[in-house]
Design a protein around this motif. Structure first.
Motif, mmCIF file in Angstrom:
data_model
loop_
_atom_site.group_PDB
_atom_site.id
_atom_site.type_symbol
_atom_site.label_atom_id
_atom_site.label_comp_id
_atom_site.label_asym_id
_atom_site.label_seq_id
_atom_site.Cartn_x
_atom_site.Cartn_y
_atom_site.Cartn_z
ATOM 1 N N LEU A 102 0.780 -1.242 -0.127
ATOM 2 C CA LEU A 102 -0.066 -0.106 -0.289
ATOM 3 C C LEU A 102 0.700 1.219 0.009
ATOM 4 N N VAL A 103 2.108 1.083 -0.679
ATOM 5 C CA VAL A 103 2.995 2.174 -0.435
ATOM 6 C C VAL A 103 2.546 3.489 -0.930
ATOM 7 N N ALA A 104 1.666 3.919 -1.964
ATOM 8 C CA ALA A 104 1.481 4.942 -2.346
ATOM 9 C C ALA A 104 0.284 5.739 -1.363
ATOM 10 N N LEU A 105 -0.368 4.712 -0.826
ATOM 11 C CA LEU A 105 -1.383 5.244 0.170
ATOM 12 C C LEU A 105 -0.958 5.437 1.719
ATOM 13 N N LEU A 106 0.257 4.924 2.256
ATOM 14 C CA LEU A 106 0.753 5.026 3.120
ATOM 15 C C LEU A 106 1.814 6.034 3.429
ATOM 16 N N VAL A 107 2.392 6.557 2.565
ATOM 17 C CA VAL A 107 3.797 7.370 2.423
ATOM 18 C C VAL A 107 3.389 8.608 3.165
ATOM 19 N N CYS A 108 2.260 9.314 3.190
ATOM 20 C CA CYS A 108 2.225 10.612 3.779
ATOM 21 C C CYS A 108 1.186 10.598 4.817
ATOM 22 N N SER B 130 10.917 2.393 17.214
ATOM 23 C CA SER B 130 11.359 1.763 15.775
ATOM 24 C C SER B 130 10.279 1.165 15.541
ATOM 25 N N HIS B 131 9.898 1.564 14.038
ATOM 26 C CA HIS B 131 8.648 1.009 13.598
ATOM 27 C C HIS B 131 9.049 -0.330 12.807
ATOM 28 N N GLY B 132 8.183 -1.141 12.435
ATOM 29 C CA GLY B 132 8.194 -2.524 11.762
ATOM 30 C C GLY B 132 8.449 -2.417 10.363
ATOM 31 N N SER B 133 9.090 -3.485 9.724
ATOM 32 C CA SER B 133 9.615 -3.391 8.517
ATOM 33 C C SER B 133 8.284 -3.119 7.410
ATOM 34 N N GLY B 134 8.722 -2.181 6.424
ATOM 35 C CA GLY B 134 7.859 -1.689 5.669
ATOM 36 C C GLY B 134 6.701 -0.882 6.289
ATOM 37 N N SER B 135 6.915 -0.354 7.562
ATOM 38 C CA SER B 135 5.836 0.602 7.964
ATOM 39 C C SER B 135 6.490 2.020 8.113
ATOM 40 N N ARG B 136 5.940 2.868 8.900
ATOM 41 C CA ARG B 136 6.542 4.261 9.415
ATOM 42 C C ARG B 136 6.398 4.685 10.791
ATOM 43 N N ALA B 137 7.221 5.550 11.024
ATOM 44 C CA ALA B 137 7.014 5.956 12.699
ATOM 45 C C ALA B 137 5.660 6.442 12.980
ATOM 46 N N GLU B 138 5.083 7.124 11.774
ATOM 47 C CA GLU B 138 3.693 7.567 12.307
ATOM 48 C C GLU B 138 2.513 6.588 12.270
ATOM 49 N N ALA B 139 2.857 5.158 12.056
ATOM 50 C CA ALA B 139 2.003 4.090 12.468
ATOM 51 C C ALA B 139 2.128 3.761 13.652
ATOM 52 N N MET B 140 2.801 4.389 14.514
ATOM 53 C CA MET B 140 3.066 4.273 15.959
ATOM 54 C C MET B 140 2.767 5.428 16.892
ATOM 55 N N ALA B 141 1.798 6.490 16.061
ATOM 56 C CA ALA B 141 1.542 7.545 16.581
ATOM 57 C C ALA B 141 0.400 7.359 17.795
ATOM 58 N N TRP B 142 -0.193 6.104 17.705
ATOM 59 C CA TRP B 142 -1.500 5.815 18.623
ATOM 60 C C TRP B 142 -0.714 5.518 19.998
ATOM 61 N N PRO C 241 15.331 4.675 6.633
ATOM 62 C CA PRO C 241 15.652 4.348 5.164
ATOM 63 C C PRO C 241 15.958 2.754 5.011
ATOM 64 N N GLY C 242 15.370 2.458 3.854
ATOM 65 C CA GLY C 242 15.394 1.071 3.376
ATOM 66 C C GLY C 242 14.588 0.119 3.771
ATOM 67 N N THR C 243 13.828 0.572 4.956
ATOM 68 C CA THR C 243 13.071 -0.761 5.574
ATOM 69 C C THR C 243 11.430 0.079 6.082
ATOM 70 N N THR C 244 11.380 1.363 5.175
ATOM 71 C CA THR C 244 10.309 2.166 5.436
ATOM 72 C C THR C 244 9.116 1.963 4.158
ATOM 73 N N SER C 245 7.823 2.238 4.522
ATOM 74 C CA SER C 245 6.840 2.597 3.425
ATOM 75 C C SER C 245 7.263 3.292 2.187
ATOM 76 N N GLY C 246 7.429 2.769 1.062
ATOM 77 C CA GLY C 246 7.690 3.380 -0.172
ATOM 78 C C GLY C 246 9.353 3.325 -0.555
ATOM 79 N N TYR C 247 10.187 2.819 0.759
ATOM 80 C CA TYR C 247 11.429 2.646 0.440
ATOM 81 C C TYR C 247 12.082 1.475 1.242
ATOM 82 N N SER C 248 11.965 0.291 0.808
ATOM 83 C CA SER C 248 11.963 -0.812 1.552
ATOM 84 C C SER C 248 12.718 -2.123 0.412
ATOM 85 N N THR C 249 13.700 -2.655 0.681
ATOM 86 C CA THR C 249 14.088 -3.698 -0.087
ATOM 87 C C THR C 249 14.418 -4.907 0.845
ATOM 88 N N PRO C 250 14.477 -6.099 0.144
ATOM 89 C CA PRO C 250 15.192 -7.113 0.953
ATOM 90 C C PRO C 250 16.276 -7.127 1.426
#
Length: 358
Positions: free
Chosen positions: A7-13, A88-100, A118-127
């Motif tokens: 859901l990269v494009a949806l969760l980026v901002c 520290s957020h989960g792989s493929g997620s973002r700090a904002e997902a821990m806002a709650w 960088p490298g493990t966040t939504s929109g910028y994540s690779t194995p």
């Protein structure tokens, strides 16, 4: 590991709404922090105890899928001296997902800070970037150094009361910055024995995300990971407490390193007995770490730690082919109820371990 970027494009901002009814006691701002290792600035989000009525009403972490948390952007900080919790957020997620949980901690008198790794966040994540836990720990240490030595934050943060909260891959980083050390051969064996686990599937899938677009990448052979860096000591002695929710690499930590951890660790697993994936099952980790505690949240799963979903989010996710149950209930319990239990556990853990004098 947590959700994998489909859901990269949806969760980026994270969108901020001027119409939001902001919580009077939680402030929010973003600040750049220089990272020598990354050769760039980290964009750090900070939640903090705010003076009532200051700042602009906003939503932290609001987007097409997830509900945001009411805050006051750029509010004045309350007078006082506060403990700091790094997140520290989960792989493929973002700090904002821990806002709650960050907003909850801020309302309880903690300053909370995190970045999108960088490298493990939504929109910028690779194995290839995912196993580089040492980069995440360096991010956290860089943020800690900046906030405790520079600018206004250095005068309001109690440098003797520093904690870290990590979820999933972020839990791996929190483990390592607390003193745990990974074992590359053990991690390779884990993916051989549990090839269906989410992280091992990610390594084998041949897909990543760069600049918010899917890209084809080679299958990651874990033998190509830099063994020295993967197994290095990443302990930051300024960290005095850690809370680890479904920590990744659960089967890949060196036993001796766990026994030498000398700060209180609080392990939390999402799910009841027999329902927690071996990738994150932390009961045996807790048994090896002196003085640690272990708790489970029944009728929850790994996705329960994600923010509350908007009413139409589940139907939308299915319409775009999302396979992970991001917004589906784990069982009869409402996610808000699970969050309420987690808030009590996490706040209690930091109140117990970061009180004055410890």
């Amino acid at each position: 590991m947590t959700l994998k970027n489909t859901l990269v494009a949806l969760l980026v901002c994270a969108a901020f709404s001027s119409q939001a009814l902001a919580a009077d006691d939680v402030g929010l701002l973003n600040a750049p922090v220089s990272s020598k290792a990354r050769n760039t600035d980290l964009d750090v989000t900070i939640w903090y105890p705010a003076k009532s009525g200051t700042g602009t009403p906003a939503l932290s972490g609001d987007n097409r899928i997830f509900q945001g948390m009411a805050v006051r952007k750029d509010a004045s900080i309350k007078d006082g001296h506060f403990p700091l919790v790094l997140i520290s957020h989960g792989s493929g997620s973002r700090a904002e997902a821990m806002a709650w949980i960050a907003a909850k901690l801020a309302s309880e008198g903690f300053i909370v800070a995190g970045t999108n790794h960088p490298g493990t966040t939504s929109g910028y994540s690779t194995p290839a970037d995912t196993p580089k836990i040492w980069e995440r720990t360096d991010d956290l240490s860089s943020i800690l150094t900046a906030l405790t030595t520079q600018g206004k934050w250095s005068s309001v943060i109690d440098a003797q009361r520093i904690g870290v909260l990590g979820f999933s891959l972020g839990g791996s980083a929190a483990m390592e910055i607390s003193g745990a050390r990974a074992d590359l051969n053990a991690y390779r064996r884990y993916c051989e024995d549990y090839a269906a686990m989410m992280d091992c599937q990610w390594f084998a899938g041949g897909r990543g995300y760069v600049n918010n677009e899917p890209v084809s990448v080679p299958k990651l052979d874990l033998r190509t990971i830099d063994k020295t860096q993967f197994e290095q000591q990443n302990r930051d002695p300024r960290i005095r407490s850690a809370v680890l929710v479904d920590p990744g690499l659960a089967l890949a930590f060196q036993l001796e390193g766990l026994k030498q951890i000398d700060i209180p660790l609080t392990f939390i697993n999402l799910g009841g007995k027999g329902k927690i994936p071996p990738a994150v099952l932390a009961d045996k980790l807790a048994a090896e770490v002196p003085g640690s505690t272990y708790q489970q949240v029944d009728e929850a799963n790994h996705f329960s730690f994600l923010p509350l979903c908007k009413p139409e989010a589940d139907a939308f996710l299915k319409s775009v082919g999302e396979r992970d149950p991001i917004c589906e209930p784990a069982g009869p319990r409402d996610r808000a109820d699970i969050h309420a239990e987690l808030e009590k556990m996490i706040v209690a853990a930091f109140n117990r371990t970061l009180k004055p004098g410890q």
